[in-house]
Design a protein around this motif. Structure first.
Motif, mmCIF file in Angstrom:
data_model
loop_
_atom_site.group_PDB
_atom_site.id
_atom_site.type_symbol
_atom_site.label_atom_id
_atom_site.label_comp_id
_atom_site.label_asym_id
_atom_site.label_seq_id
_atom_site.Cartn_x
_atom_site.Cartn_y
_atom_site.Cartn_z
ATOM 1 N N LEU A 193 -12.656 29.013 10.918
ATOM 2 C CA LEU A 193 -12.586 30.137 11.852
ATOM 3 C C LEU A 193 -11.395 31.036 11.549
ATOM 4 O O LEU A 193 -11.508 32.263 11.554
ATOM 5 N N VAL A 194 -10.247 30.422 11.257
ATOM 6 C CA VAL A 194 -9.049 31.204 10.941
ATOM 7 C C VAL A 194 -9.261 31.991 9.653
ATOM 8 O O VAL A 194 -8.933 33.185 9.572
ATOM 9 N N SER A 195 -9.805 31.335 8.639
ATOM 10 C CA SER A 195 -10.027 32.009 7.358
ATOM 11 C C SER A 195 -11.011 33.162 7.498
ATOM 12 O O SER A 195 -10.796 34.256 6.960
ATOM 13 N N GLU A 196 -12.101 32.934 8.224
ATOM 14 C CA GLU A 196 -13.103 33.987 8.414
ATOM 15 C C GLU A 196 -12.526 35.142 9.224
ATOM 16 O O GLU A 196 -12.847 36.310 8.989
ATOM 17 N N LEU A 197 -11.672 34.817 10.180
ATOM 18 C CA LEU A 197 -11.038 35.862 10.992
ATOM 19 C C LEU A 197 -10.189 36.771 10.107
ATOM 20 O O LEU A 197 -10.284 38.004 10.185
ATOM 21 N N ALA A 198 -9.366 36.165 9.265
ATOM 22 C CA ALA A 198 -8.516 36.954 8.366
ATOM 23 C C ALA A 198 -9.363 37.761 7.387
ATOM 24 O O ALA A 198 -9.093 38.950 7.142
ATOM 25 N N ASP A 199 -10.415 37.129 6.835
ATOM 26 C CA ASP A 199 -11.266 37.815 5.859
ATOM 27 C C ASP A 199 -11.958 39.027 6.476
ATOM 28 O O ASP A 199 -12.159 40.050 5.808
ATOM 29 N N SER A 200 -12.344 38.912 7.731
ATOM 30 C CA SER A 200 -13.116 39.986 8.370
ATOM 31 C C SER A 200 -12.286 41.238 8.622
ATOM 32 O O SER A 200 -12.843 42.306 8.878
ATOM 33 N N LEU A 201 -10.968 41.130 8.548
ATOM 34 C CA LEU A 201 -10.095 42.254 8.899
ATOM 35 C C LEU A 201 -9.451 42.931 7.695
ATOM 36 O O LEU A 201 -8.718 43.902 7.853
ATOM 37 N N ILE A 202 -9.726 42.416 6.489
ATOM 38 C CA ILE A 202 -9.115 43.026 5.303
ATOM 39 C C ILE A 202 -10.029 44.106 4.746
ATOM 40 O O ILE A 202 -11.227 44.148 5.043
ATOM 41 N N GLY A 203 -9.465 44.985 3.925
ATOM 42 C CA GLY A 203 -10.222 46.098 3.367
ATOM 43 C C GLY A 203 -11.217 45.659 2.308
ATOM 44 O O GLY A 203 -11.110 44.567 1.745
ATOM 45 N N PRO A 204 -12.212 46.487 2.016
ATOM 46 C CA PRO A 204 -13.259 46.124 1.041
ATOM 47 C C PRO A 204 -12.711 45.858 -0.352
ATOM 48 O O PRO A 204 -13.211 44.976 -1.052
ATOM 49 N N ASP A 205 -11.703 46.612 -0.786
ATOM 50 C CA ASP A 205 -11.140 46.384 -2.119
ATOM 51 C C ASP A 205 -10.495 45.003 -2.209
ATOM 52 O O ASP A 205 -10.675 44.283 -3.192
ATOM 53 N N ALA A 206 -9.743 44.634 -1.168
ATOM 54 C CA ALA A 206 -9.103 43.318 -1.146
ATOM 55 C C ALA A 206 -10.154 42.218 -1.072
ATOM 56 O O ALA A 206 -10.030 41.173 -1.706
ATOM 57 N N ARG A 207 -11.243 42.475 -0.336
ATOM 58 C CA ARG A 207 -12.276 41.459 -0.200
ATOM 59 C C ARG A 207 -12.988 41.252 -1.544
ATOM 60 O O ARG A 207 -13.290 40.117 -1.928
ATOM 61 N N ARG A 208 -13.254 42.323 -2.248
ATOM 62 C CA ARG A 208 -13.902 42.201 -3.563
ATOM 63 C C ARG A 208 -13.011 41.430 -4.536
ATOM 64 O O ARG A 208 -13.456 40.630 -5.346
ATOM 65 N N GLN A 209 -11.701 41.657 -4.425
ATOM 66 C CA GLN A 209 -10.754 40.954 -5.270
ATOM 67 C C GLN A 209 -10.800 39.456 -5.012
ATOM 68 O O GLN A 209 -10.722 38.629 -5.940
ATOM 69 N N LEU A 210 -10.951 39.069 -3.729
ATOM 70 C CA LEU A 210 -11.022 37.656 -3.371
ATOM 71 C C LEU A 210 -12.283 37.004 -3.914
ATOM 72 O O LEU A 210 -12.291 35.806 -4.219
ATOM 73 N N LEU A 211 -13.359 37.782 -4.014
ATOM 74 C CA LEU A 211 -14.640 37.226 -4.451
ATOM 75 C C LEU A 211 -14.765 37.125 -5.961
ATOM 76 O O LEU A 211 -15.715 36.531 -6.468
ATOM 77 N N LYS A 212 -13.819 37.719 -6.698
ATOM 78 C CA LYS A 212 -13.868 37.639 -8.150
ATOM 79 C C LYS A 212 -13.699 36.207 -8.616
ATOM 80 O O LYS A 212 -12.858 35.473 -8.091
ATOM 81 N N PRO A 213 -14.466 35.771 -9.607
ATOM 82 C CA PRO A 213 -14.268 34.407 -10.115
ATOM 83 C C PRO A 213 -12.888 34.262 -10.719
ATOM 84 O O PRO A 213 -12.374 35.187 -11.346
ATOM 85 N N SER A 214 -12.290 33.106 -10.507
ATOM 86 C CA SER A 214 -10.948 32.868 -11.061
ATOM 87 C C SER A 214 -11.027 32.527 -12.539
ATOM 88 O O SER A 214 -12.059 32.083 -13.032
#
Length: 214
Positions: A193-214
């Motif tokens: 819940l905490v992680s999803e809460l933080a993810d839902s409030l960040i910008g699209p560019d930051a979210r796309r960066q998080l989804l990039k494969p490491s």
């Protein structure tokens, strides 16, 4: 819980040496804090009960505090300082990257929920502003401003102040509703819940960066 019992001889406090009246003040603050840790709500406390807990006479608190509200407010400010310190220890707010800012928002959220659930009575007292005498020094300002700075770095699509308010409201709900309501339609853990809460409030560019494969 009844706290209106006579103090025993073992509990009676030794008089402070002359010139060490500050110890009385600290003992009274500690007594309020101990009562909170024992699950006693501020609504059940009184200056007389706190004096009994500290092992002093009923009139002794008036040497340092005008009334119970002032003593309680001072104690809560002190405890919120500890609360904030635990949440922010080890975090760096000096020009973090977007990824680091997101990670720190998640860490802050996890620590907030953990600390809140550790003592719900003390937690709710901390966030009841009616217990704080000086309205201009409400606790939590430092935490709020730190989170707002992180939301600005992760390029939240909304005003960082608004995002921070939503973030705190969400964390407060996770803590407060855990024992007051039955989760509906989800068995998500606090961590998710905490992680999803933080993810839902960040910008699209930051979210796309998080989804990039490491």
């Amino acid at each position: 819980m009844s706290i209106d019992r006579p103090v025993t001889d073992d509990e009676r406090r030794t008089r402070n040496p002359r010139g060490q009246g500050w110890r009385l003040r600290d003992d009274l603050l500690l007594a309020v804090s101990q009562l909170l840790d024992e699950g006693v709500s501020p609504d059940e406390m009184s200056l007389r009960a706190v004096a009994r807990k500290a092992g002093v006479s009923p009139m002794a608190p008036y040497r340092h505090f005008e009334n119970f509200e002032e003593l309680l407010g001072t104690t809560l400010k002190m405890r919120f300082g500890f609360f904030a310190e635990v949440i922010m220890t080890g975090l760096c707010f000096d020009s973090p990257t977007a990824d680091q800012a997101h990670e720190q928002l998640v860490i802050m959220g996890h620590r907030y929920v953990e600390q809140g659930k550790a003592n719900l009575v003390a937690y709710h007292a901390l966030f009841d502003s009616s217990f704080v005498v000086d309205a201009e020094e409400l606790p939590g300002v430092m935490l709020f401003e730190s989170a707002a700075k992180l939301f600005e770095i992760v390029q939240t699509p909304m005003d960082p102040q608004v995002a921070t308010n939503i973030y705190w409201c969400g964390l407060h709900g996770i803590v407060s509703l855990s024992r007051r309501a039955v989760p509906i339609g989800s068995s998500a853990t606090d961590e998710r819940l905490v992680s999803e809460l933080a993810d839902s409030l960040i910008g699209p560019d930051a979210r796309r960066q998080l989804l990039k494969p490491s």
